[in-house]
Design an enzyme around this catalytic site. Sequence first.
Site, mmCIF file in Angstrom:
data_model
loop_
_atom_site.group_PDB
_atom_site.id
_atom_site.type_symbol
_atom_site.label_atom_id
_atom_site.label_comp_id
_atom_site.label_asym_id
_atom_site.label_seq_id
_atom_site.Cartn_x
_atom_site.Cartn_y
_atom_site.Cartn_z
ATOM 1 C CE LYS A 73 -2.279 6.132 5.539
ATOM 2 N NZ LYS A 73 -0.834 6.067 5.801
ATOM 3 C CB SER A 91 -5.021 5.904 1.493
ATOM 4 O OG SER A 91 -6.108 5.100 1.128
ATOM 5 C CE1 TYR A 146 -4.423 3.474 6.874
ATOM 6 C CE2 TYR A 146 -6.232 3.420 5.298
ATOM 7 C CZ TYR A 146 -4.875 3.408 5.561
ATOM 8 O OH TYR A 146 -3.981 3.339 4.530
HETATM 9 P P1 NAD Z 1 2.457 -2.693 6.115
HETATM 10 O O1 NAD Z 1 1.715 -2.855 7.394
HETATM 11 O O2 NAD Z 1 2.880 -3.903 5.388
HETATM 12 O O3 NAD Z 1 3.743 -1.758 6.351
HETATM 13 C C1 NAD Z 1 3.785 -0.766 7.337
HETATM 14 C C2 NAD Z 1 5.017 -1.007 8.182
HETATM 15 O O4 NAD Z 1 5.100 -0.004 9.194
HETATM 16 C C3 NAD Z 1 4.998 -2.365 8.901
HETATM 17 O O5 NAD Z 1 6.187 -3.071 8.566
HETATM 18 C C4 NAD Z 1 4.958 -2.011 10.381
HETATM 19 O O6 NAD Z 1 5.688 -2.939 11.159
HETATM 20 C C5 NAD Z 1 5.576 -0.633 10.384
HETATM 21 N N1 NAD Z 1 5.173 0.269 11.482
HETATM 22 C C6 NAD Z 1 3.914 0.580 11.915
HETATM 23 N N2 NAD Z 1 3.989 1.491 12.906
HETATM 24 C C7 NAD Z 1 5.315 1.778 13.087
HETATM 25 C C8 NAD Z 1 6.033 2.647 13.942
HETATM 26 N N3 NAD Z 1 5.422 3.418 14.848
HETATM 27 N N4 NAD Z 1 7.388 2.686 13.854
HETATM 28 C C9 NAD Z 1 8.043 1.911 12.969
HETATM 29 N N5 NAD Z 1 7.411 1.071 12.112
HETATM 30 C C10 NAD Z 1 6.074 1.012 12.182
HETATM 31 O O7 NAD Z 1 1.561 -1.757 5.181
HETATM 32 P P2 NAD Z 1 1.737 -1.395 3.633
HETATM 33 O O8 NAD Z 1 0.621 -2.027 2.897
HETATM 34 O O9 NAD Z 1 3.126 -1.620 3.206
HETATM 35 O O10 NAD Z 1 1.417 0.157 3.706
HETATM 36 C C11 NAD Z 1 2.448 1.134 3.796
HETATM 37 C C12 NAD Z 1 1.796 2.500 3.942
HETATM 38 O O11 NAD Z 1 0.926 2.719 2.836
HETATM 39 C C13 NAD Z 1 0.927 2.639 5.195
HETATM 40 O O12 NAD Z 1 1.072 3.949 5.697
HETATM 41 C C14 NAD Z 1 -0.475 2.426 4.658
HETATM 42 O O13 NAD Z 1 -1.437 3.086 5.445
HETATM 43 C C15 NAD Z 1 -0.372 3.058 3.272
HETATM 44 N N6 NAD Z 1 -1.375 2.544 2.321
HETATM 45 C C16 NAD Z 1 -1.481 1.189 2.121
HETATM 46 C C17 NAD Z 1 -2.456 0.704 1.245
HETATM 47 C C18 NAD Z 1 -2.635 -0.776 1.044
HETATM 48 O O14 NAD Z 1 -3.707 -1.183 0.561
HETATM 49 N N7 NAD Z 1 -1.646 -1.609 1.345
HETATM 50 C C19 NAD Z 1 -3.308 1.590 0.572
HETATM 51 C C20 NAD Z 1 -3.162 2.963 0.774
HETATM 52 C C21 NAD Z 1 -2.168 3.424 1.661
HETATM 53 N N1 UFG Z 2 -14.081 -7.742 -1.053
HETATM 54 C C1 UFG Z 2 -14.872 -8.880 -1.067
HETATM 55 N N2 UFG Z 2 -14.541 -9.905 -0.235
HETATM 56 C C2 UFG Z 2 -13.467 -9.867 0.604
HETATM 57 C C3 UFG Z 2 -12.664 -8.700 0.603
HETATM 58 C C4 UFG Z 2 -13.005 -7.665 -0.236
HETATM 59 O O1 UFG Z 2 -15.867 -8.959 -1.811
HETATM 60 O O2 UFG Z 2 -13.234 -10.837 1.352
HETATM 61 C C5 UFG Z 2 -14.419 -6.642 -1.993
HETATM 62 C C6 UFG Z 2 -14.724 -5.331 -1.288
HETATM 63 O O3 UFG Z 2 -16.087 -5.264 -0.929
HETATM 64 C C7 UFG Z 2 -14.314 -4.321 -2.359
HETATM 65 C C8 UFG Z 2 -13.132 -4.998 -3.071
HETATM 66 O O4 UFG Z 2 -13.268 -6.393 -2.771
HETATM 67 O O5 UFG Z 2 -15.356 -4.159 -3.287
HETATM 68 C C9 UFG Z 2 -11.785 -4.506 -2.586
HETATM 69 O O6 UFG Z 2 -11.726 -4.616 -1.178
HETATM 70 P P1 UFG Z 2 -10.340 -4.475 -0.372
HETATM 71 O O7 UFG Z 2 -10.640 -4.722 1.069
HETATM 72 O O8 UFG Z 2 -9.290 -5.311 -0.992
HETATM 73 O O9 UFG Z 2 -9.915 -2.951 -0.623
HETATM 74 P P2 UFG Z 2 -10.673 -1.588 -0.302
HETATM 75 O O10 UFG Z 2 -10.916 -0.901 -1.604
HETATM 76 O O11 UFG Z 2 -11.832 -1.795 0.577
HETATM 77 O O12 UFG Z 2 -9.588 -0.792 0.559
HETATM 78 C C10 UFG Z 2 -8.194 -0.749 0.227
HETATM 79 C C11 UFG Z 2 -7.384 -0.637 1.514
HETATM 80 C C12 UFG Z 2 -7.615 0.685 2.165
HETATM 81 C C13 UFG Z 2 -7.330 1.784 1.208
HETATM 82 C C14 UFG Z 2 -8.162 1.612 -0.045
HETATM 83 C C15 UFG Z 2 -7.805 2.657 -1.056
HETATM 84 O O13 UFG Z 2 -7.756 -1.665 2.419
HETATM 85 O O14 UFG Z 2 -6.711 0.827 3.232
HETATM 86 O O15 UFG Z 2 -7.924 0.329 -0.610
HETATM 87 O O16 UFG Z 2 -6.436 2.688 -1.237
HETATM 88 F F1 UFG Z 2 -7.624 2.974 1.775
#
Ligand code: NAD
Ligand code: UFG
Length: 345
Positions: free
Chosen positions: A157, A128, A153
């Site tokens: 990572k 991330s 979190y």
């Molecule tokens: P998500 O929660 O939708 O998907 C993660 C999946 O992993 C879920 O289906 C959950 O049930 C499963 N899971 C969790 N722990 C487990 C375990 N021990 N064994 C088996 N399954 C398990 O999240 P996502 O948004 O699809 O994110 C996928 C990956 O990308 C995650 O590692 C997350 O940290 C990373 N990531 C997500 C974002 C974002 O904004 N969505 C940003 C940066 C990184």
């Molecule tokens: N925001 C609002 N109101 C809300 C939610 C968010 O104003 O109700 C604003 C936040 O302050 C930020 C922007 O919208 O300025 C984006 O916020 P998000 O929560 O959607 O995303 P972040 O950038 O905070 O974080 C996301 C994921 C993290 C990841 C990061 C970088 O939640 O897990 O992107 O990948 F690490």
Amino acid sequence: MNILLTGGAGYIGSHTAVELLAKGHSVVIADNLSNSHPAVIDRIETITGKRPLFFEADIADKKQTEAIFSACAEHQPIDAVIHFAGYKAVGESVAKPEIYYRNNIDSTLTLLETMQTFGVNKLIFSSSATVYGTEAEAPYTEQSPTGNCSNPYGWTKFMIEKILGGVALAHPEMSVVLLRYFNPVGAHESGLIGEDPDGIPNNLFPYISQVAIGRREKLSVFGNDYPTPDGTGVRDYIHVTDLAKGHVCALDYACLHTGVEVFNLGSGKGSSVLDIVRAYESASGRKIPYVIAPRRAGDLAVSYADPSKAKRLLGWQTEKSLSDMCKDSWKWQSQNPNGYRSSDE
Ligand code: NAD
Ligand code: UFG
């Protein structure tokens, strides 16, 4: 190839399954459904005409993980793994750090050990942009300083990147690709799969889409006094289908190289919260009422990628616009007002 997606029933994993199947790969999904719904497997099949093999399993559990590799070895062995499984809610990780360290790190170590037992040496990991912490300045390149994460979190990572780097060094036959995602949003253009958060969404896009559908009254904009053009936070939003395609390119790369390589997956463009509100209003035709609220603890003013390395080495770049992101998010939300759950579930 036969690709194992840990956490493949989740938001990014399900979209990646679709893109891999479209390229002719076979897909095995292992997910404990802690943050996903089994209906996603049917939806993937509806979109692609192919059904991924699904195991409900905890990847942190050695016996369950070995059983998956073993079952596959009898018919079609696993060639590579994309490791999505993990917990991802930033605020929850501050409140319950031990379960975040336990799940995210244990699942990675168990997976690595099992891959070694079964001779699987290609791994792509969901990292991330959060690893850039508070010291780096946008646009982030892969060389920007990491660490100084503002929550557990982010530290998971950061630590997993270090673990995987060390493992790749110790095992020269391994190929590890670390993908640092920026802000994945939107949904598959079919409206059949998308992001389905439990409870009140923490992230901007799912929150706005629930305001648009009438499930929430108004958006709170967290701060309008940042040093940005309109005072609201700036992020690099990336359509989840573009992100999913980045995994297919990373897999091709892993087949041709050994060692560890890290890539930013972002668009390289920053959009403010108010830019997103306006774009969503025009894509959905719905008004998004909002109020200005205090800044959210731990938020950065500006975060966006320099994605040039991914373009150069993976041949990947984003194709979809902010308008596509909003349009597809709205299609998913309006076709599935309760996500994967039916209204009586
Ligand atoms: P998500 O929660 O939708 O998907 C993660 C999946 O992993 C879920 O289906 C959950 O049930 C499963 N899971 C969790 N722990 C487990 C375990 N021990 N064994 C088996 N399954 C398990 O999240 P996502 O948004 O699809 O994110 C996928 C990956 O990308 C995650 O590692 C997350 O940290 C990373 N990531 C997500 C974002 C974002 O904004 N969505 C940003 C940066 C990184
Ligand atoms: N925001 C609002 N109101 C809300 C939610 C968010 O104003 O109700 C604003 C936040 O302050 C930020 C922007 O919208 O300025 C984006 O916020 P998000 O929560 O959607 O995303 P972040 O950038 O905070 O974080 C996301 C994921 C993290 C990841 C990061 C970088 O939640 O897990 O992107 O990948 F690490």
